[in-house]
Design an enzyme around this catalytic site. Structure first.
Site, PDB file in Angstrom:
ATOM      1  N   SER A  66     -39.102  -2.445 -41.940  1.00 25.27           N
ATOM      2  CA  SER A  66     -39.176  -1.651 -43.159  1.00 25.27           C
ATOM      3  C   SER A  66     -38.410  -0.335 -42.997  1.00 25.27           C
ATOM      4  O   SER A  66     -37.202  -0.338 -42.808  1.00 25.27           O
ATOM      5  CB  SER A  66     -40.641  -1.432 -43.540  1.00 25.27           C
ATOM      6  OG  SER A  66     -40.780  -0.961 -44.850  1.00 25.27           O
ATOM      7  N   ASP A  80     -41.424  -9.486 -51.744  1.00 18.66           N
ATOM      8  CA  ASP A  80     -41.221  -8.143 -51.202  1.00 18.66           C
ATOM      9  C   ASP A  80     -40.200  -7.432 -52.095  1.00 18.66           C
ATOM     10  O   ASP A  80     -39.125  -7.970 -52.346  1.00 18.66           O
ATOM     11  CB  ASP A  80     -40.690  -8.265 -49.772  1.00 18.66           C
ATOM     12  CG  ASP A  80     -40.309  -6.946 -49.129  1.00 18.66           C
ATOM     13  OD1 ASP A  80     -40.513  -5.882 -49.739  1.00 18.66           O
ATOM     14  OD2 ASP A  80     -39.803  -6.990 -47.989  1.00 18.66           O
ATOM     15  N   HIS A  98     -44.141  -8.396 -47.855  1.00 18.81           N
ATOM     16  CA  HIS A  98     -43.732  -7.273 -47.023  1.00 18.81           C
ATOM     17  C   HIS A  98     -44.911  -6.822 -46.162  1.00 18.81           C
ATOM     18  O   HIS A  98     -46.026  -6.687 -46.642  1.00 18.81           O
ATOM     19  CB  HIS A  98     -43.277  -6.109 -47.904  1.00 18.81           C
ATOM     20  CG  HIS A  98     -42.689  -4.977 -47.130  1.00 18.81           C
ATOM     21  ND1 HIS A  98     -41.338  -4.869 -46.883  1.00 18.81           N
ATOM     22  CD2 HIS A  98     -43.265  -3.896 -46.526  1.00 18.81           C
ATOM     23  CE1 HIS A  98     -41.106  -3.781 -46.171  1.00 18.81           C
ATOM     24  NE2 HIS A  98     -42.262  -3.177 -45.939  1.00 18.81           N
TER      25      HIS A  98
END
Length: 315
Positions: A159, A254, A284
């Site tokens: 991320s 996501d 995610h």
């Protein structure tokens, strides 16, 4: 697309718990909630040959690091992954990603050095990049003392950590950061404009919703004028030619999915060797949910395989 049954169970647990969305909390409250959640979702921690906390000198004071040496590594310098944790440049720390780092160290048969970089809103962009660059340089400079093979360095993260990793890989290509042999981009954030079609597909009740993603960004960035800066949005770098080989993981459910896929294609078009794993049944953040979502370990094992390959072929 279908959602993995384990991920569906997690969504049901979150709904039953009635926890408020992160974007309704203050950053300190969000950090505490995220850390508490990781304690419940991380599997039992694997044993390693060595785990120790360190500090690198940084532009604004010491940068906490944690070194993991995979179990059974031969004595002497070992291939090394420098790891930047996820959490939207606002939450997360060395403890929230402890399991991920331990598993990668064991499965990739390497050393992992995790970075606890400064975060927003207290420290705005580019503080996270500056700290991560300083930490990477420290690892390269102190290689022999740390048991690191400086000729086999990789960068990686999930991320926000994937964002930092992509930026440092571009810096390494330009000779600003230490030379890298691989980049591990795990559902990375690579475009601060956050206007890809996947932002319209993901509902507001997912762990990372479009609202939460933009809440993170707006705590990290000073304003819209920074969104096109390649050090914030590596997708918009003038060129991606010559960067280290990459493993890019995307999750279909996501908001960041489409920008991650676009980044993998950009690297491929630039002649970079890319392994792109697109998991169309995942959300995610699933890599840190391994206690409940069994696919987390499978994905981490594939990421580790890409590291082993890159380390074995490094000149």
């Amino acid at each position: 697309m279908p959602i993995d049954p384990d991920a569906q169970n997690l969504l049901a647990m979150l709904k039953a718990a009635g926890r408020p969305p992160l974007h309704t909390l203050s950053p300190p409250e969000a950090r505490a909630a995220y850390l508490a959640g990781r304690a419940l979702l991380q599997p039992e921690l694997p044993e390693l040959d060595d785990v120790r906390d360190l500090a690198a000198p940084g532009p604004h004071g010491p940068i906490p690091l944690r070194l993991y040496r995979g179990k059974g590594l031969a004595a002497g310098p070992a291939p090394t992954l420098i790891f930047a944790h996820g959490g939207g440049w606002v939450i997360g720390d060395l403890d929230t990603h402890d399991y991920v780092c331990r598993k990668l160290a064991n499965d990739a048969r390497c050393v992992v050095v995790a970075i606890d970089y400064r975060m927003g809103p207290e420290h705005k962009f580019p503080a996270a990049i500056e700290d991560s660059l300083a930490a990477a340089q420290y690892v390269a400079d102190q290689g022999s003392a740390l048991g690191v093979d400086v000729k086999r360095l990789a960068i990686g993260g999930d991320s926000a950590g994937g964002n930092i990793s992509a930026v440092l890989a571009l810096m390494a290509r330009d000779g600003v950061a230490p030379k890298l042999v691989h980049q591990l981009l795990l559902y990375p954030a690579v475009d601060m404009k956050m206007d890809a079609p996947s932002f319209g597909r993901v509902p507001d009740d997912y762990p990372l919703s479009p609202k939460i993603a933009r809440w993170f960004r707006d705590h990290y960035m000073t304003g819209d004028h920074e969104h096109g800066d390649w050090k914030a949005s590596p997708l918009h770098a003038p060129s991606h030619k010559g960067v280290a080989s990459a493993f890019v993981l995307t999750a279909r459910h996501d908001p960041l999915c489409d920008e991650g896929r676009a980044y993998a294609h950009k690297l491929e078009e630039a002649g970079v060797r890319v392994w792109h794993l697109d998991m169309n049944d995942q959300l995610h953040g699933f890599l840190t949910w391994g206690k409940i979502v069994r696919a987390a370990d499978a994905a981490l094992e594939m990421a580790a395989a890409s590291l082993r390959y890159a380390f074995s072929t490094a000149a």
